[in-house]
Design a protein around this motif. Structure first.
Motif, mmCIF file in Angstrom:
data_model
loop_
_atom_site.group_PDB
_atom_site.id
_atom_site.type_symbol
_atom_site.label_atom_id
_atom_site.label_comp_id
_atom_site.label_asym_id
_atom_site.label_seq_id
_atom_site.Cartn_x
_atom_site.Cartn_y
_atom_site.Cartn_z
ATOM 1 N N LEU A 79 60.191 55.273 26.629
ATOM 2 C CA LEU A 79 60.766 53.990 26.263
ATOM 3 C C LEU A 79 62.231 54.203 25.938
ATOM 4 O O LEU A 79 62.674 55.337 25.745
ATOM 5 C CB LEU A 79 60.028 53.345 25.083
ATOM 6 N N ASP A 108 61.011 47.265 24.958
ATOM 7 C CA ASP A 108 60.790 46.059 24.156
ATOM 8 C C ASP A 108 61.563 44.880 24.747
ATOM 9 O O ASP A 108 62.686 44.600 24.342
ATOM 10 C CB ASP A 108 61.241 46.305 22.716
ATOM 11 N N PHE A 152 56.881 45.565 26.420
ATOM 12 C CA PHE A 152 56.053 45.577 25.205
ATOM 13 C C PHE A 152 55.997 44.160 24.632
ATOM 14 O O PHE A 152 56.518 43.866 23.557
ATOM 15 C CB PHE A 152 56.611 46.548 24.181
ATOM 16 N N ARG A 166 58.461 39.736 10.891
ATOM 17 C CA ARG A 166 58.090 39.758 12.300
ATOM 18 C C ARG A 166 57.509 38.449 12.792
ATOM 19 O O ARG A 166 57.119 38.356 13.959
ATOM 20 C CB ARG A 166 57.140 40.932 12.581
ATOM 21 N N LYS A 204 50.334 43.020 21.741
ATOM 22 C CA LYS A 204 50.533 43.798 20.507
ATOM 23 C C LYS A 204 50.620 42.854 19.329
ATOM 24 O O LYS A 204 50.942 41.677 19.519
ATOM 25 C CB LYS A 204 51.779 44.672 20.618
ATOM 26 N N HIS A 205 50.325 43.295 18.145
ATOM 27 C CA HIS A 205 49.901 44.626 17.746
ATOM 28 C C HIS A 205 48.455 44.488 17.336
ATOM 29 O O HIS A 205 48.154 43.699 16.433
ATOM 30 C CB HIS A 205 50.742 45.141 16.593
ATOM 31 N N MET A 248 48.887 47.430 22.538
ATOM 32 C CA MET A 248 49.518 48.361 21.597
ATOM 33 C C MET A 248 48.844 48.154 20.252
ATOM 34 O O MET A 248 48.632 47.014 19.818
ATOM 35 C CB MET A 248 51.015 48.082 21.457
ATOM 36 N N PHE A 251 50.455 49.015 13.185
ATOM 37 C CA PHE A 251 50.718 50.046 12.177
ATOM 38 C C PHE A 251 49.723 49.998 11.014
ATOM 39 O O PHE A 251 49.491 50.995 10.350
ATOM 40 C CB PHE A 251 52.102 49.826 11.564
ATOM 41 N N ASP A 282 51.519 52.458 18.336
ATOM 42 C CA ASP A 282 52.861 52.028 17.987
ATOM 43 C C ASP A 282 53.661 53.285 17.630
ATOM 44 O O ASP A 282 53.105 54.379 17.498
ATOM 45 C CB ASP A 282 52.863 50.995 16.858
ATOM 46 N N TRP A 283 54.934 53.118 17.471
ATOM 47 C CA TRP A 283 55.862 54.239 17.282
ATOM 48 C C TRP A 283 55.427 55.105 16.084
ATOM 49 O O TRP A 283 55.503 54.684 14.930
ATOM 50 C CB TRP A 283 57.255 53.682 17.039
ATOM 51 N N GLU A 490 61.488 43.409 12.729
ATOM 52 C CA GLU A 490 60.717 44.506 12.142
ATOM 53 C C GLU A 490 61.418 45.031 10.889
ATOM 54 O O GLU A 490 62.648 45.187 10.862
ATOM 55 C CB GLU A 490 60.542 45.635 13.152
HETATM 56 C C1 NOJ Z 1 57.707 49.511 16.813
HETATM 57 C C2 NOJ Z 1 57.297 48.092 16.966
HETATM 58 O O1 NOJ Z 1 56.308 47.785 16.007
HETATM 59 C C3 NOJ Z 1 56.762 47.748 18.336
HETATM 60 O O2 NOJ Z 1 56.618 46.343 18.425
HETATM 61 C C4 NOJ Z 1 57.660 48.255 19.414
HETATM 62 O O3 NOJ Z 1 57.151 47.896 20.675
HETATM 63 C C5 NOJ Z 1 57.768 49.756 19.274
HETATM 64 N N1 NOJ Z 1 58.339 50.084 17.978
HETATM 65 C C6 NOJ Z 1 58.625 50.377 20.353
HETATM 66 O O4 NOJ Z 1 59.946 50.088 20.140
#
Ligand code: NOJ
Length: 732
Positions: A79, A108, A152, A166, A204-205, A248, A251, A282-283, A490
């Motif tokens: 990414l 993203d 994403f 968010r 997501k998520h 995805m 968290f 997720d990251w 975020e």
């Molecule tokens: C964290 C975010 O929660 C998610 O929405 C995003 O796609 C990923 N990072 C990748 O950047």
């Protein structure tokens, strides 16, 4: 003749099915044959996703370690590598590995790639699946021609808490609206383009991220199975039904188990929903399970996630580091890895990357297509359809005449970067049209005076005098107030969502100076602005509208576009009301307005939202008549006549709500079950029907899934708190 026709159709059907089956088995055979050539390390490489760190450190090429990993086949997807040139560079490295398996590039693309569309919450406000689809389509194309295979998006986290930063990325508070958005955006993102390019979308998520306690980002979600199934999961299910290629995970933990390895979620996804795609973490969310206090260490986290069914590890390095030894130790069966790798390979095959790994990289095409006139025009129309008219005293709007002097006031009136909002990936180069620019181009012969008045934050009122003086002299005032672009998104939760700084005070002064003031409120969430709500003559809620923000606002101000958007998430009057949402339960003592009773009211503030879900005004009026409700085989039908009785052409959002009156589990006081934007020229009328399939009444109750049969009230509403029609009925 009929017989021949029948057999011909049958023949074609069988031939098509055969061809499809053949193609399906071809791609599976291809995936299996690649898999059979791979070492365990190469397989695990396919499950490893790393960032190109493009924003922070420049191209990955400078990172020897990452370049080596690419050449060794230790990375399957990346990414934050964007553009034909850079994706080509990375792809070339990956193709130099032993098997030369091409990389996937994800990004993203949340509300546009280069041409920025309104933030997703504003798209939800359009209450129009076609508007959402248009934004997704252009974004998919711009991403694809920039080397990206995977967006994403859509972000499908229903949320009832506007403090959560968010909410700007999501569909608002309603599971039905969110599901419509999920279906529309999934289809539109993923549909192949004429030249064969296509992108994978990502739901997501997964799941219940929007349920973060206190609206604090990443916080725990602690909820009943009923709330999980009835509120948070429906849009994900809709995305799965419409064939979304990837999910995805979120968290957060859900009831004690992080989503990165929550067996309940993955069983639901793969078994109950029969999902065929793959799931990315997720990251860093796999390694974060250690911090959650769920996994003993990163090794156990890898084991738990892969067993649960999480396919790709984004930026945790846990799979890459520990899966080899977990397999050797017999703690993870290689067949589990094979299944995950196969899912990834199948997507790479579908994207035709094995045929031509560079088919998404073409600089000329990229230069020609990004930010094209057609894309900008799509962004402008989508933006105008996302603006909500909250108030319009004395029909101040639309402004049909050309004012001699216009005062453009406020800290957001000429703030280019803010117009895009958060989550734009090419933000170093903001290009959005500001309000001031659009006012100038709309009124080339008028005198335009710009005064900032104050900053977005801070206590400084020293600009008020000049701003009020400008307002006093003007025929029309446009007052642009709100949040900065980075106050939502975020890790941008807020404890106070009131309009920041001294902006409300500025507004009060401006209204005194000139009642011909139109207030434009810009932000990434529903804000609290009680003085403005009471004192402003006219309010447009514009969110963050993207590249064409200023132009779209002026289209609505001048009446070129009649506002049709509605509130997708209740606007609170007071912080203490949060969470305030329309589809709540009745309780045994529903709140009453009057004091001195034992009802579920607050004694110091109202329990009602400032603007309820579904609320929004128009420049015209609509009359509903001849409403009938009938029960048909398999669905409920509402028939009605709608007439545009005002002076302007425009769209009315017809909203159908249901309430199940009693049963084995209590149900919300109202639930949106169907809606449609109906466009009518002035004076025009139309009779039409809306159908609600009985299957949409199913809900998760105290005893699991219920079919939803029983006693109901059906309502037609102007919004969730203002009903035009109601009728009781029995659903068999
Ligand atoms: C964290 C975010 O929660 C998610 O929405 C995003 O796609 C990923 N990072 C990748 O950047």
């Amino acid at each position: 003749m009929k017989r021949i026709y029948f057999f011909l159709c049958l023949f074609l059907l069988v031939a098509t099915l055969r061809l499809q089956a053949q193609r399906a088995s071809d791609r599976e055979a291809q995936a299996d044959s690649i898999l059979s050539l791979m070492t365990l390390e190469e397989k695990i490489g396919q499950l490893n996703m790393l960032t190109g760190n493009w924003e922070a450190t420049g191209p990955v090429l400078n990172d020897r370690n990452k370049a080596d990993k690419l050449k060794n086949g230790e990375i399957g997807s990346m990414l934050n590598v964007k553009g034909s040139i850079h994706t080509r560079e990375m792809q070339t490295l990956a193709l130099g590995s032993r098997l030369g398996i091409p990389l996937l590039f994800g990004q993203d693309v949340i509300h546009g790639y280069k041409t920025i569309f309104p933030i997703p919450l504003a798209l939800a406000a359009s209450f129009d699946a076609e508007v959402m689809a248009l934004a997704a389509r252009v974004s998919a194309r711009e991403a694809a021609v920039s080397g990206i295979h995977w967006v994403f998006s859509p972000m499908l986290d229903v949320s009832r808490d506007p403090r959560w930063g968010r909410v700007m990325e999501g569909p608002g508070e309603d599971p039905y609206l969110a599901s419509v958005m999920a279906a529309s955006m999934t289809r539109s993102y993923q549909h192949p383009f004429e030249d064969g390019l296509k992108v994978m979308a990502c739901a997501k998520h997964f799941a219940a991220y929007g349920g973060a306690i206190g609206g604090r980002d990443y916080n725990t979600a602690d909820l009943s199975l009923q709330t999980l199934h009835n509120i948070y999961l429906p849009p994900f299910r809709a995305a799965a039904r419409h064939g979304i290629a990837t999910f995805m995970c979120s968290f957060n933990e859900i009831n004690g188990v992080p989503a990165s390895a929550n067996p309940y979620l993955y069983e639901l996804l793969y078994k109950d929903w029969n999902y065929q795609g793959f799931v990315v973490s997720d990251w860093g969310s796999i390694r974060e399970m250690v911090v959650h206090g769920y996994s003993k260490d990163r090794k156990q986290a890898a084991e738990q996630s892969v067993h649960a069914g999480l396919t790709i590890d984004m930026e945790s390095n846990c799979y890459a580091e520990y899966l080899p030894e977990l397999v050797t130790e017999g703690k993870v069966a290689e067949s589990i890895i094979d299944r995950a790798v196969r899912q990834v390979l199948l997507q790479k095959i579908d994207l035709k990357l094995f045929e031509d790994p560079f088919r998404y990289c073409n600089e000329d095409r990229e230069n020609n297509e990004l930010l094209s006139a057609a894309n900008r025009s799509a962004a402008r129309s989508v933006a105008a359809r996302s603006i909500i008219l909250l108030k319009n005293e004395n029909a101040l709007l639309p402004v049909k005449d050309t004012p001699r002097t216009v005062a453009v006031i406020g800290p957001l009136a000429d703030s280019r970067r803010d117009m895009d909002g958060n989550w734009v990936m090419l933000s170093n180069d903001p290009i959005a049209v500001t309000l001031l620019e659009a006012v100038r181009s709309n009124y080339p012969h008028s005198r335009i005076v710009f005064e900032k008045g104050c900053d977005i934050t801070g206590e400084d009122c020293s600009g008020f005098d000049q701003a009020t003086a400008a307002a006093r002299e003007a025929d029309l005032v446009l007052l642009a107030l709100g949040e900065a672009w980075d106050m939502s998104g975020e890790a941008r939760s807020k404890g106070d969502i009131s309009l920041p700084g001294v902006q409300q005070q500025l507004a009060t002064e401006i209204y005194k100076a000139n009642p011909r003031t139109i207030t434009l409120l810009m932000g990434g969430r529903p804000m609290i602005f009680e003085e403005i709500a009471r004192e402003a003559p006219a309010i447009l809620y514009t969110w963050w509208l993207g590249t064409e923000a200023g132009n779209a606002i002026m289209d609505v101000v001048r009446g070129e576009v009649n506002p049709s958007a509605r509130v997708p998430m209740s606007f609170p009057r007071h912080l203490g009301q949060i969470p305030v949402y329309y589809n709540h339960k009745n309780t045994g003592r529903p709140p009453q307005e009057s004091p001195g009773n034992y009802s579920g009211r607050y004694i110091d503030i109202s329990h009602k939202p400032r603007y309820p879900f579904g609320y929004g005004l128009s420049y015209t009026r609509f009359h509903y008549s001849d409403i009938t409700v009938s029960t048909q085989a398999g669905n409920l039908r509402v028939t009605l006549k709608l007439e545009n009785t005002g002076e302007e052409d425009g769209s009315e959002l017809v909203q159908v709500y249901l309430q199940k009156l009693w049963g084995e589990t209590t149900r919300p006081v109202r639930e949106l079950k169907q809606f449609r934007q109906v466009y009518l020229a002035r004076g025009e009328e139309q009779t039409f029907h809306l159908d609600i399939p009985y299957s949409d009444l199913a809900y998760y109750g105290n005893n699991g899934w219920m079919d939803g049969s029983g006693e109901y009230k059906i309502y037609l509403g102007r919004n969730a708190n203002d009903m035009i029609y109601e009728q009781q009925l029995h659903i068999p």
